[in-house]
Design an enzyme around this catalytic site. Structure first.
Site, PDB file in Angstrom:
ATOM      1  N   TYR A  71      28.957  45.520  44.325  1.00 62.10           N
ATOM      2  CA  TYR A  71      29.864  46.655  44.166  1.00 62.10           C
ATOM      3  C   TYR A  71      29.262  47.851  44.901  1.00 62.10           C
ATOM      4  O   TYR A  71      28.286  48.446  44.452  1.00 62.10           O
ATOM      5  CB  TYR A  71      30.064  47.016  42.700  1.00 62.10           C
ATOM      6  CG  TYR A  71      30.808  45.995  41.868  1.00 62.10           C
ATOM      7  CD1 TYR A  71      31.493  44.934  42.447  1.00 62.10           C
ATOM      8  CD2 TYR A  71      30.822  46.083  40.477  1.00 62.10           C
ATOM      9  CE1 TYR A  71      32.176  44.009  41.672  1.00 62.10           C
ATOM     10  CE2 TYR A  71      31.496  45.166  39.696  1.00 62.10           C
ATOM     11  CZ  TYR A  71      32.164  44.130  40.294  1.00 62.10           C
ATOM     12  OH  TYR A  71      32.837  43.203  39.524  1.00 62.10           O
ATOM     13  N   PHE A 226      40.985  41.084  36.262  1.00 66.94           N
ATOM     14  CA  PHE A 226      42.405  41.297  36.586  1.00 66.94           C
ATOM     15  C   PHE A 226      43.257  41.231  35.309  1.00 66.94           C
ATOM     16  O   PHE A 226      44.233  40.473  35.231  1.00 66.94           O
ATOM     17  CB  PHE A 226      42.900  40.288  37.618  1.00 66.94           C
ATOM     18  CG  PHE A 226      42.195  40.324  38.937  1.00 66.94           C
ATOM     19  CD1 PHE A 226      41.499  41.446  39.348  1.00 66.94           C
ATOM     20  CD2 PHE A 226      42.218  39.225  39.783  1.00 66.94           C
ATOM     21  CE1 PHE A 226      40.834  41.483  40.573  1.00 66.94           C
ATOM     22  CE2 PHE A 226      41.558  39.246  41.009  1.00 66.94           C
ATOM     23  CZ  PHE A 226      40.871  40.372  41.396  1.00 66.94           C
TER      24      PHE A 226
END
Length: 314
Positions: A71, A226
């Site tokens: 990230y 998600f």
């Protein structure tokens, strides 16, 4: 950042109520609404704002942060390492199995070989500024939207688990999780001591209901990524479902809050890690932990048809 026991399962070390209640993860109790830090990369140009957002999450009762070295190529980990103090008693979970690929069709490329998994843990340790990560998820590439392994990146799960177990014995990681794993893969891995599973899952994409049931029966946390669906073009979006919109209107909530709250109500082993780079969205995500449904609303949400989230993109 080493976690320790807290006086009550209902509050954090600082006495703040845990949003969504509490649940077990990697041998300790954490808030069921955590924070997924991937979007912190959007604040790269304002490190102070990134630090403030992490601190705000802790103030709201979040004590479970999900991150990865890939990230922001270490930026997100560095922010978390600076923002989180030992006395905060926060469980930081990271992951390995991919590495940044800024020039590729996707921002990531697979890093599945055992030597790459070990290097990934070492990189996470360095950027987080710690000598032990409480939980590291092995990101497989077997299912869900996103990457698929090819060539020398097709690695047997047992070989990967061997290096993860070795890292756990060395004390560099506390517990092992799996991500983007199949039902058969989890069954094979359970003897290694799997703490959690992170797969794509939402009210509109419930391909892995059998896998969720197995996790529940084995005491394994289900940490869906998600959680609103729709992360890639062509995938269903929970926030566009009529039943979700109806529930949001009747409850005075946002569609995102309804979709997150449904996940918490759907199974007791669900832990959420919604991500954002916005303080208002963070507060709304945390508030979703307090939403309850009457039987009629819950039945309408349960009846939403599931559409596959298994869309390989690379």
């Amino acid at each position: 950042m080493t976690p320790s026991s807290t006086p009550s399962p209902e509050v954090t070390a600082s006495g703040v109520p845990r949003p969504g209640g509490s649940g077990p993860l990697a041998g300790r109790i954490v808030s069921r609404v955590g924070y997924g830090a991937m979007q912190l990369e959007r604040l790269r140009g304002d490190r102070g704002a990134a630090l403030a957002l992490v601190r705000r999450a802790l103030e709201l009762g979040v004590d479970h942060l999900d991150t990865a070295q890939f990230y922001g190529d270490g930026f997100v980990n560095e922010v978390i390492g600076e923002a989180v103090r030992d006395q905060d008693d926060v469980l930081v979970a990271s992951k390995v199995g991919a590495t940044p690929d800024t020039g590729g069709p996707l921002p990531l490329r697979p890093a599945q070989r055992p030597d790459e998994l070990r290097a990934g843990v070492e990189d996470n340790l360095a950027s987080l500024g710690t000598d032990r990560i409480p939980l590291v998820n092995l990101r497989r590439l077997d299912t869900g939207p996103g990457l698929r392994a090819e060539g020398d990146q097709v690695v047997d799960l047992d070989d990967q688990l061997d290096v993860m177990i070795a890292l756990r014995k060395e004390g560099k990681i506390g517990a092992i999780g799996l991500s983007s794993v199949t039902l058969d893969g989890l069954r094979r891995a359970i003897p290694a001591g799997i703490t959690c599973v992170q797969n794509a899952y939402s009210v509109v994409a419930r391909d892995d209901e059998d896998l969720l049931d197995l996790c529940r029966s084995e005491g394994i946390a289900w940490v869906p990524y998600f959680p609103l669906g729709g992360a890639f073009p062509g995938l269903p979006k929970a926030t566009e479902e009529p039943a979700v919109l109806d529930a949001a209107r009747s409850l005075g909530a946002t569609p995102s809050q309804v979709a997150l709250a449904w996940l918490l109500r759907h199974a007791p082993n669900v832990l959420l890690i919604p991500g954002t780079a916005d303080a208002d969205h963070l507060r709304a995500n945390v508030a979703a932990g307090a939403i309850t449904f009457d039987e009629e609303t819950l039945a309408a949400l349960d009846a939403i048809p599931s559409r596959s989230a298994d869309v390989p993109l690379g």
